[in-house]
Motif scaffolding. Structure first.
Motif, PDB file in Angstrom:
ATOM      1  N   TYR A  45       2.577 -15.799  13.780  1.00 13.89           N
ATOM      2  CA  TYR A  45       2.205 -16.874  13.206  1.00 13.89           C
ATOM      3  C   TYR A  45       3.100 -17.525  12.095  1.00 13.89           C
ATOM      4  CZ  TYR A  45      -2.005 -15.760  15.571  1.00 13.89           C
ATOM      5  OH  TYR A  45      -2.823 -15.632  16.624  1.00 13.89           O
ATOM      6  N   GLY A  46       4.284 -17.148  12.236  1.00 14.71           N
ATOM      7  CA  GLY A  46       5.325 -17.472  10.967  1.00 14.71           C
ATOM      8  C   GLY A  46       5.212 -17.217   9.689  1.00 14.71           C
ATOM      9  N   ILE A  47       4.330 -16.067   9.441  1.00 12.10           N
ATOM     10  CA  ILE A  47       4.259 -15.589   7.838  1.00 12.10           C
ATOM     11  C   ILE A  47       5.380 -15.033   7.339  1.00 12.10           C
ATOM     12  CG2 ILE A  47       2.959 -14.725   6.287  1.00 12.10           C
ATOM     13  CD1 ILE A  47       0.458 -14.952   8.708  1.00 12.10           C
ATOM     14  N   PRO A  48       6.113 -15.539   6.420  1.00 10.73           N
ATOM     15  CA  PRO A  48       7.264 -14.841   5.659  1.00 10.73           C
ATOM     16  C   PRO A  48       6.899 -13.413   5.085  1.00 10.73           C
ATOM     17  CG  PRO A  48       6.215 -16.592   4.145  1.00 10.73           C
ATOM     18  CD  PRO A  48       5.676 -16.897   5.390  1.00 10.73           C
ATOM     19  N   LEU A  49       7.875 -12.601   5.641  1.00 12.84           N
ATOM     20  CA  LEU A  49       7.661 -11.100   5.183  1.00 12.84           C
ATOM     21  C   LEU A  49       8.905 -10.913   4.079  1.00 12.84           C
ATOM     22  CD1 LEU A  49       7.570  -9.573   8.574  1.00 12.84           C
ATOM     23  CD2 LEU A  49       5.708  -9.536   7.084  1.00 12.84           C
ATOM     24  N   THR A  50       8.522  -9.892   3.170  1.00 10.56           N
ATOM     25  CA  THR A  50       9.150  -9.432   2.030  1.00 10.56           C
ATOM     26  C   THR A  50       9.874  -8.125   2.320  1.00 10.56           C
ATOM     27  OG1 THR A  50       8.003 -10.840   0.431  1.00 10.56           O
ATOM     28  CG2 THR A  50       9.571  -8.967  -0.304  1.00 10.56           C
ATOM     29  N   SER A  51      11.051  -7.801   2.327  1.00 11.32           N
ATOM     30  CA  SER A  51      11.618  -6.575   2.606  1.00 11.32           C
ATOM     31  C   SER A  51      11.489  -5.631   1.525  1.00 11.32           C
ATOM     32  CB  SER A  51      13.335  -6.721   3.105  1.00 11.32           C
ATOM     33  OG  SER A  51      13.303  -7.746   4.195  1.00 11.32           O
ATOM     34  N   GLY A  52      11.705  -4.369   1.812  1.00  8.11           N
ATOM     35  CA  GLY A  52      11.555  -3.435   0.667  1.00  8.11           C
ATOM     36  C   GLY A  52      10.523  -3.158  -0.173  1.00  8.11           C
ATOM     37  N   VAL A  53       9.357  -3.388   0.437  1.00  7.54           N
ATOM     38  CA  VAL A  53       8.009  -3.244  -0.130  1.00  7.54           C
ATOM     39  C   VAL A  53       7.528  -1.827  -0.099  1.00  7.54           C
ATOM     40  CG1 VAL A  53       5.528  -4.104  -0.213  1.00  7.54           C
ATOM     41  CG2 VAL A  53       7.396  -5.517   0.229  1.00  7.54           C
ATOM     42  N   VAL A  54       7.271  -1.131  -0.984  1.00  3.67           N
ATOM     43  CA  VAL A  54       6.670   0.155  -1.343  1.00  3.67           C
ATOM     44  C   VAL A  54       5.222  -0.016  -0.338  1.00  3.67           C
ATOM     45  CG1 VAL A  54       5.633   2.294  -2.107  1.00  3.67           C
ATOM     46  CG2 VAL A  54       7.544   0.822  -3.419  1.00  3.67           C
ATOM     47  N   SER A  55       5.266   0.905   1.100  1.00  4.95           N
ATOM     48  CA  SER A  55       4.222   0.827   1.892  1.00  4.95           C
ATOM     49  C   SER A  55       2.705   1.097   1.017  1.00  4.95           C
ATOM     50  CB  SER A  55       4.617   1.753   2.956  1.00  4.95           C
ATOM     51  OG  SER A  55       4.549   3.045   2.269  1.00  4.95           O
ATOM     52  N   GLY A  56       3.021   1.958   0.359  1.00  2.00           N
ATOM     53  CA  GLY A  56       1.744   2.505  -0.157  1.00  2.00           C
ATOM     54  C   GLY A  56       1.517   3.885   0.552  1.00  2.00           C
ATOM     55  N   PRO A  57       0.463   4.981   0.236  1.00  4.70           N
ATOM     56  CA  PRO A  57       0.410   6.065   1.108  1.00  4.70           C
ATOM     57  C   PRO A  57       0.302   5.906   2.494  1.00  4.70           C
ATOM     58  CG  PRO A  57      -1.312   6.157  -0.944  1.00  4.70           C
ATOM     59  CD  PRO A  57      -0.808   4.570  -0.739  1.00  4.70           C
ATOM     60  N   LEU A  58       0.990   6.505   3.132  1.00  6.46           N
ATOM     61  CA  LEU A  58       0.871   6.888   4.741  1.00  6.46           C
ATOM     62  C   LEU A  58       0.768   8.311   5.222  1.00  6.46           C
ATOM     63  CD1 LEU A  58       4.118   4.912   5.298  1.00  6.46           C
ATOM     64  CD2 LEU A  58       1.739   4.028   5.840  1.00  6.46           C
ATOM     65  N   TRP A  59      -0.283   8.205   5.903  1.00  5.71           N
ATOM     66  CA  TRP A  59      -0.960   9.545   6.307  1.00  5.71           C
ATOM     67  C   TRP A  59      -0.341   9.855   7.867  1.00  5.71           C
ATOM     68  CZ3 TRP A  59      -2.787  14.162   5.334  1.00  5.71           C
ATOM     69  CH2 TRP A  59      -3.212  14.874   6.311  1.00  5.71           C
ATOM     70  N   TYR A  60       0.428  11.063   8.025  1.00  2.00           N
ATOM     71  CA  TYR A  60       1.141  11.350   9.280  1.00  2.00           C
ATOM     72  C   TYR A  60       0.532  12.695   9.875  1.00  2.00           C
ATOM     73  CZ  TYR A  60       5.206   8.636   7.889  1.00  2.00           C
ATOM     74  OH  TYR A  60       5.845   7.481   7.542  1.00  2.00           O
ATOM     75  N   GLN A  61      -0.222  12.303  10.858  1.00  2.00           N
ATOM     76  CA  GLN A  61      -1.239  13.240  11.484  1.00  2.00           C
ATOM     77  C   GLN A  61      -0.324  14.412  12.110  1.00  2.00           C
ATOM     78  OE1 GLN A  61      -4.224  13.304  11.653  1.00  2.00           O
ATOM     79  NE2 GLN A  61      -4.661  15.068  13.168  1.00  2.00           N
ATOM     80  N   THR A  62       0.917  14.180  12.464  1.00  2.00           N
ATOM     81  CA  THR A  62       1.736  15.230  13.245  1.00  2.00           C
ATOM     82  C   THR A  62       2.156  16.614  12.230  1.00  2.00           C
ATOM     83  OG1 THR A  62       3.729  14.210  12.584  1.00  2.00           O
ATOM     84  CG2 THR A  62       2.836  13.770  14.890  1.00  2.00           C
ATOM     85  N   ASN A  63       2.191  16.257  10.906  1.00  2.00           N
ATOM     86  CA  ASN A  63       2.516  17.325   9.903  1.00  2.00           C
ATOM     87  C   ASN A  63       1.489  17.375   8.816  1.00  2.00           C
ATOM     88  OD1 ASN A  63       3.060  15.073   8.271  1.00  2.00           O
ATOM     89  ND2 ASN A  63       5.215  15.528   8.199  1.00  2.00           N
ATOM     90  N   LYS A  64       0.420  16.545   8.840  1.00  2.00           N
ATOM     91  CA  LYS A  64      -0.477  16.562   8.019  1.00  2.00           C
ATOM     92  C   LYS A  64      -0.118  16.379   6.561  1.00  2.00           C
ATOM     93  CE  LYS A  64      -3.943  17.816  11.166  1.00  2.00           C
ATOM     94  NZ  LYS A  64      -3.074  17.949  12.338  1.00  2.00           N
ATOM     95  N   LYS A  65       0.707  15.497   6.376  1.00  2.00           N
ATOM     96  CA  LYS A  65       1.142  15.006   4.823  1.00  2.00           C
ATOM     97  C   LYS A  65       1.307  13.515   4.931  1.00  2.00           C
ATOM     98  CE  LYS A  65       4.444  18.893   4.690  1.00  2.00           C
ATOM     99  NZ  LYS A  65       5.694  19.279   4.415  1.00  2.00           N
TER     100      LYS A  65
END
Length: 373
Positions: free
Chosen positions: A53-73
């Motif tokens: 939809y053509g919404i501008p993105l900003t690079s280098g933004v801290v994602s916030g907590p991300l859960w990785y199911q593979t290593n449970k971290k």
């Protein structure tokens, strides 16, 4: 949570249970927890939607907590996200948004726990039982809610205590609430957000006012997607434009995920391969030919889905093309239906007269029934 009696006892089996039994955990807290757990997929969804939809993105933004199911971290990354006033935004598919959770502490306590205790007191003919002295139910025994609350207590500690003693109450409550509530309607979303409901006339006019021909093909596809996404909500979700398959050797104009949601598409998903529904947009000023039909049929597969639509301007002989589509179905090459300008107008008319929030797609059902007749 870990220190609570409900958690130590094994009473908690689902995240939603915490709303009923853990002090300090409300619907808002559960929403925050879920957002953290699914943040990764939400970031991917946000990026796809912004690109489409053509919404501008900003690079280098801290994602916030991300859960990785593979290593449970948990971890954090630098990602691309839309920002407003230096604050990152996540977009959420509206078909998964609710005003409130189905789980409600007050309802569980009142209609399950207190009702069980009331019957228990009546069966024992305890001191809480009183005989009505007047009214239509004169002479009948009764236990008052206020007396039950005074004897057994209120709040989550009382709920945990009684649920531990009577685990069948929680099982019954969860069974009754096992089916998710319906998605919010266009009208409800507009009321909550202070926005407008879909302007059906404008959405339709954006399609039918375009001149036929290749010069308007891109605008036509965008206008069709905007109209269909509103018309087919919440049954069809997550539209992907120019969806690539076969390592990019083939493209599909618009691909939707089939979410069903109590409509024709839910029935379709139960009986036919239709995990995705495909739309090919033909801004032709001429009769559709067999190559157009063969093109969309060539996009089908048992895993992706075998149901699709050709959206076009006008059919010189709708009955003849419907027969061609039925031939394709009988040859086991998939189920294709045509939607021309008049069909889109008919769907819009149905949407405009809708009073229930989600209207029946009877026109699509009739077209499909012809294919299998």
């Amino acid at each position: 949570m870990a220190k609570s009696e409900a958690a130590k006892s094994g009473l908690l089996t689902d995240l939603e249970d915490t709303v009923l039994m853990i002090e300090g955990i409300s619907v808002d807290v559960v929403s925050d927890i879920v957002t953290n757990i699914i943040r990764g997929p939400l970031i991917e969804y946000t990026q796809e939607a912004c690109e489409q939809y053509g919404i501008p993105l900003t690079s280098g933004v801290v994602s916030g907590p991300l859960w990785y199911q593979t290593n449970k971290k948990w971890d954090e990354l630098y990602v691309q996200l839309p920002t407003v006033d230096d604050e990152r935004l996540l977009l959420v598919p509206k078909e998964i948004v609710r005003q409130d959770m189905d789980y409600d502490l007050a309802k569980y306590y009142r209609h399950y726990i207190l009702e069980h205790l009331r019957k228990q007191e009546l069966a024992a003919n305890s001191d809480l039982v009183q005989i009505l002295r007047s009214g239509k139910k004169k002479g009948q025994p009764k236990v008052y809610i206020k007396d039950l609350k005074e004897k057994y207590g209120t709040g989550k500690p009382a709920v945990v205590h009684q649920t531990l003693a009577n685990p069948e109450l929680l099982r019954a409550y969860k069974e009754e609430h096992s089916n998710p509530s319906k998605p919010l309607t266009h009208r409800t979303i507009a009321e909550i957000s202070g926005s407008e409901t879909p302007d059906w006339d404008k959405l339709l006019d954006n399609v039918v006012s375009l001149p036929p021909g290749n010069n308007s093909a891109h605008h036509y596809e965008n206008a069709v997607e905007a109209l269909l996404s509103a018309l087919m909500y919440p049954a069809l979700a997550h539209p992907r434009a120019q969806h690539e398959i076969h390592d990019g050797r083939k493209r599909i104009d618009i691909t939707y995920s089939n979410m069903g949601r109590g409509s024709f598409f839910e029935w379709l998903s139960r009986h036919y391969s239709s995990a995705h529904i495909f739309f090919e947009c033909k801004n032709y000023g001429k009769e559709l030919d067999n190559p157009a039909l063969d093109q969309i049929a060539g996009r089908f597969s048992p895993s992706r889905g075998q149901v699709g639509f050709i959206v076009c301007r006008e059919l010189a002989d709708p009955a003849l093309f419907a027969k061609r589509c039925r031939d394709t179905a009988k040859d086991h090459r998939g189920y294709v239906m045509a939607l021309d300008d008049s069909d889109l107008a008919a769907l819009v008319d149905t949407a405009k007269t809708d009073t229930l929030g989600f209207f029946d797609l009877a026109l699509l059902r009739a077209k499909f029934n012809f294919l299998v007749s």
